[in-house]
Design a protein around this motif. Structure first.
Motif, mmCIF file in Angstrom:
data_model
loop_
_atom_site.group_PDB
_atom_site.id
_atom_site.type_symbol
_atom_site.label_atom_id
_atom_site.label_comp_id
_atom_site.label_asym_id
_atom_site.label_seq_id
_atom_site.Cartn_x
_atom_site.Cartn_y
_atom_site.Cartn_z
ATOM 1 N N ALA A 53 21.033 53.725 22.738
ATOM 2 C CA ALA A 53 19.602 53.416 22.797
ATOM 3 C C ALA A 53 19.007 53.867 24.140
ATOM 4 O O ALA A 53 17.973 54.543 24.188
ATOM 5 C CB ALA A 53 19.369 51.930 22.582
ATOM 6 N N TYR A 54 19.693 53.521 25.245
ATOM 7 C CA TYR A 54 19.210 53.934 26.575
ATOM 8 C C TYR A 54 19.169 55.456 26.683
ATOM 9 O O TYR A 54 18.218 56.038 27.231
ATOM 10 C CB TYR A 54 20.115 53.377 27.674
ATOM 11 C CG TYR A 54 19.769 51.975 28.119
ATOM 12 C CD1 TYR A 54 18.610 51.712 28.859
ATOM 13 C CD2 TYR A 54 20.607 50.899 27.828
ATOM 14 C CE1 TYR A 54 18.300 50.430 29.272
ATOM 15 C CE2 TYR A 54 20.304 49.606 28.234
ATOM 16 C CZ TYR A 54 19.153 49.378 28.953
ATOM 17 O OH TYR A 54 18.830 48.098 29.361
ATOM 18 N N MET A 68 16.342 56.970 24.721
ATOM 19 C CA MET A 68 15.075 56.735 25.413
ATOM 20 C C MET A 68 14.911 57.731 26.566
ATOM 21 O O MET A 68 13.824 58.254 26.801
ATOM 22 C CB MET A 68 15.009 55.302 25.938
ATOM 23 C CG MET A 68 13.676 54.977 26.600
ATOM 24 S SD MET A 68 13.565 53.288 27.202
ATOM 25 C CE MET A 68 14.499 53.399 28.722
ATOM 26 N N ASN A 108 13.339 60.752 25.717
ATOM 27 C CA ASN A 108 11.987 60.534 25.176
ATOM 28 C C ASN A 108 11.922 60.440 23.655
ATOM 29 O O ASN A 108 10.907 60.765 23.051
ATOM 30 C CB ASN A 108 11.021 61.617 25.659
ATOM 31 C CG ASN A 108 10.543 61.301 27.053
ATOM 32 O OD1 ASN A 108 10.251 60.136 27.363
ATOM 33 N ND2 ASN A 108 10.507 62.309 27.899
ATOM 34 N N LYS A 109 13.011 59.989 23.055
ATOM 35 C CA LYS A 109 12.977 59.716 21.622
ATOM 36 C C LYS A 109 12.430 58.294 21.410
ATOM 37 O O LYS A 109 12.491 57.444 22.309
ATOM 38 C CB LYS A 109 14.392 59.782 21.031
ATOM 39 C CG LYS A 109 15.135 61.074 21.333
ATOM 40 C CD LYS A 109 14.880 62.113 20.258
ATOM 41 C CE LYS A 109 15.884 63.245 20.323
ATOM 42 N NZ LYS A 109 15.555 64.258 21.344
ATOM 43 N N VAL A 165 13.064 54.734 19.821
ATOM 44 C CA VAL A 165 14.345 54.063 19.552
ATOM 45 C C VAL A 165 14.157 52.559 19.375
ATOM 46 O O VAL A 165 13.266 51.955 19.980
ATOM 47 C CB VAL A 165 15.349 54.367 20.696
ATOM 48 C CG1 VAL A 165 14.802 53.891 22.029
ATOM 49 C CG2 VAL A 165 16.711 53.748 20.447
ATOM 50 N N THR A 166 14.936 51.974 18.459
ATOM 51 C CA THR A 166 15.046 50.518 18.395
ATOM 52 C C THR A 166 16.527 50.155 18.341
ATOM 53 O O THR A 166 17.334 50.898 17.784
ATOM 54 C CB THR A 166 14.382 49.893 17.145
ATOM 55 O OG1 THR A 166 15.078 50.334 15.981
ATOM 56 C CG2 THR A 166 12.935 50.270 17.030
#
Lengths: 351, 179
Positions: B23-24, B27, B30-31, B33-34
């Motif tokens: 997830a990090y 991010m 720049n995608k 994400v959840t």
């Protein structure tokens, strides 16, 4: 603009509250909102505020009452069973015209239930869980970003109307992590000098209570409160419409359910099915006018909730018989699944 | 592009860490994400899983009904989740602990002995990092380099000295699969 961060919904709410100038937090642990008091315990004292783990939820809401009397921005949070315990205090906050922010990261009920996500506290939140004629603005964020933004807004709205504000989330909102950027708080200043308690040097004394046994006084208070509720209803409604313009079926859902419906809308549109979503961001005031407007043209409304069906009553009142209302609900911590909703959607279109 | 990934295993295998790192890293590129964990019952030896969605578009539902990528670290997870995998989806299974193969023929299955890879490097705890390497190769969405940089930023001070060895485990997992 700040830096993009990955945060849990619970932590984002806590950080947003501190940034909004909240200086007094009182809470008692319960899953799935424990990251809020944990974050407050770690960060609030270092940033000049006061964190107290109260001896109970009832104590916490009454500490909020006390802190609000002094003009401080005060807050408490809990999950469903704990929020039930706070209802008396919430009624008193409204009666005494005190601003406060209360967060409910709801879980499955009734009773102790479980720790899974739920939207079964809707009635409690919007129909007055405590006693007396009252309303409060209820925000239902669907993303971590929106949870942070609405938390900041909640403190302004609470101060503006001298009324508690509720943030109604669920365990998914509280537990999931998403990227967010903290916005600047509004910086609005509210002059509370005419009513707060504390150092009374050079002024007349103030009294904050919600009791009067003299004839007609409480009725008059209620008429004053009504003016305020009418103002809130007129000014504070928030709603999002998604692809509703040409829709044959319009979903109505809030919070996590709205995100699930948005996925279904996206999939359905790819298959040529014209469907859209009305997402109440405030469930009180309820966006009745938006729904009523769409009900003039769209014949099917499809309500999805993580409950046996509570918001559906407000949708029904807004639609007023002008369209057919369908429902998909999962109670007790169940989460609606996209394939099940899609199947029901296709059945509606074939009917 | 949208990847709906479920990570599953038993508590202590680093399943949640894998999801968090992905997830990090997503991010950082720049995608959207959840990350949504199974929470509240965390204990060593119990079941653990989390859902991560990585997308070019804003993520609608954070709840995954049908993943298109499934990462399983133990056999009960394979049994539990394989039926939910989308047709054509990718199954990444830890063949050090999972002796059987998935019965489905309409999915892409990869069996990676990540515990063995980690133990060859001298630390079995890094099995999850070897699996992360394999996942990156199969997904081809987030780069290895981004994940290395993310480890430096997100690891606790205590773990920082282990970044290099983790990196090695990840590289070995990456090299162990062919998409």
């Amino acid at each position: 603009m700040g830096e993009k961060q990955l945060m849990k919904g619970n932590e984002a709410i806590a950080e947003a509250a501190i940034r909004a100038g909240m200086t007094c937090y009182f809470g008692y642990p319960i899953t799935p909102q424990n990251e809020i008091p944990a974050y407050m315990a770690k960060h609030l004292p270092k940033r000049g505020g006061t964190f107290i783990q109260a001896e109970s939820e009832i104590a916490a809401i009454n500490m909020v009452y006390g802190a609000a009397c002094t003009g401080a921005r005060a807050m408490t949070s809990s999950s469903s069973p704990g929020i039930s315990l706070k209802q008396e205090g919430i009624s008193y906050l409204v009666g005494a015209r005190l601003p406060a922010v209360i967060v409910n990261i709801a879980r499955g009920g009734p009773g102790l239930g479980n720790i899974a996500p739920s939207q079964a506290d809707y009635f409690q939140a919007v129909k007055g869980g405590g006693h007396g004629d009252y309303h409060m603005v209820v925000y239902t964020p669907e993303t971590v970003q929106e949870a942070a933004d609405l938390t900041m807004k909640a403190f302004d709205v609470a101060d503006e109307y001298r009324n508690p504000v509720l943030i109604l989330g669920d365990a998914i909102l509280g537990q999931m992590m998403e990227p967010l950027i903290f916005k600047e708080p509004s910086g609005r200043k509210f002059d509370k000098s005419s009513w707060i308690l504390g150092n009374r040097k050079g002024r007349k004394s103030h009294l904050i209570n919600s009791l009067s046994l003299s004839e007609g006084v409480v009725e008059q208070w209620n008429w004053e409160l009504k003016k305020k509720f009418d103002l809130m209803a007129g000014k504070e409604t928030m709603v999002e419409e998604y692809m509703t313009e040409d829709a044959d079926v319009i979903f109505v859902a809030y919070g996590t359910s709205a995100r699930i419906c948005r996925s279904v809308v996206n999939q359905a549109r790819k298959q040529g099915i014209r469907t859209g979503l009305i997402r109440p961001i405030t469930v009180w005031p309820f966006p009745s006018e938006t729904i009523a407007g769409r009900a003039k043209k769209t014949k099917h409304f499809f309500v999805v909730e993580m409950s046996l069906g509570q918001m559906i009553e407000d949708v029904r009142l807004a639609v007023l018989g002008n369209a057919t209302i369908h429902f998909h609900g999962r109670p007790g911590g169940g989460v609606p699944a996209e394939p099940d909703i899609m199947k029901q959607l296709k059945e509606i279109l074939q009917s | 592009m949208e990847h709906k990934i479920i990570f599953a295993g038993f508590g202590g295998q680093g399943v949640i860490s894998m999801g968090t790192l992905m997830a990090y890293s997503a991010m950082a590129e720049n995608k959207n994400v959840t990350f949504y964990p199974a929470y509240g019952i965390a204990m060593r030896g119990g079941t653990a899983n989390c859902s991560v969605i990585i997308s070019d578009e804003p993520v609608a539902s954070p709840v995954i009904a049908c993943p298109n990528v499934l990462v399983v670290m133990n056999e009960p997870s394979l049994d539990l989740f394989t039926a939910k995998l989308q047709e054509g989806g990718a199954l990444l299974a830890n063949s050090s602990l999972i002796r059987k193969k998935a019965e489905r023929k309409d999915i892409r299955s990869y069996y990676i002995p990540v515990n063995d890879i980690a133990e060859e490097l001298g630390n079995g705890k890094m099995a999850n990092m070897a699996m992360t390497g394999a996942l990156l190769k199969i997904m081809n969405t987030v780069s290895l380099e981004t994940v290395f940089q993310t480890m430096k930023k997100t690891f606790s001070p205590k773990l920082l000295k282990a970044v290099d060895i983790n990196r090695e485990a990840m590289q070995k997992g990456f090299d162990a699969v062919q998409p």
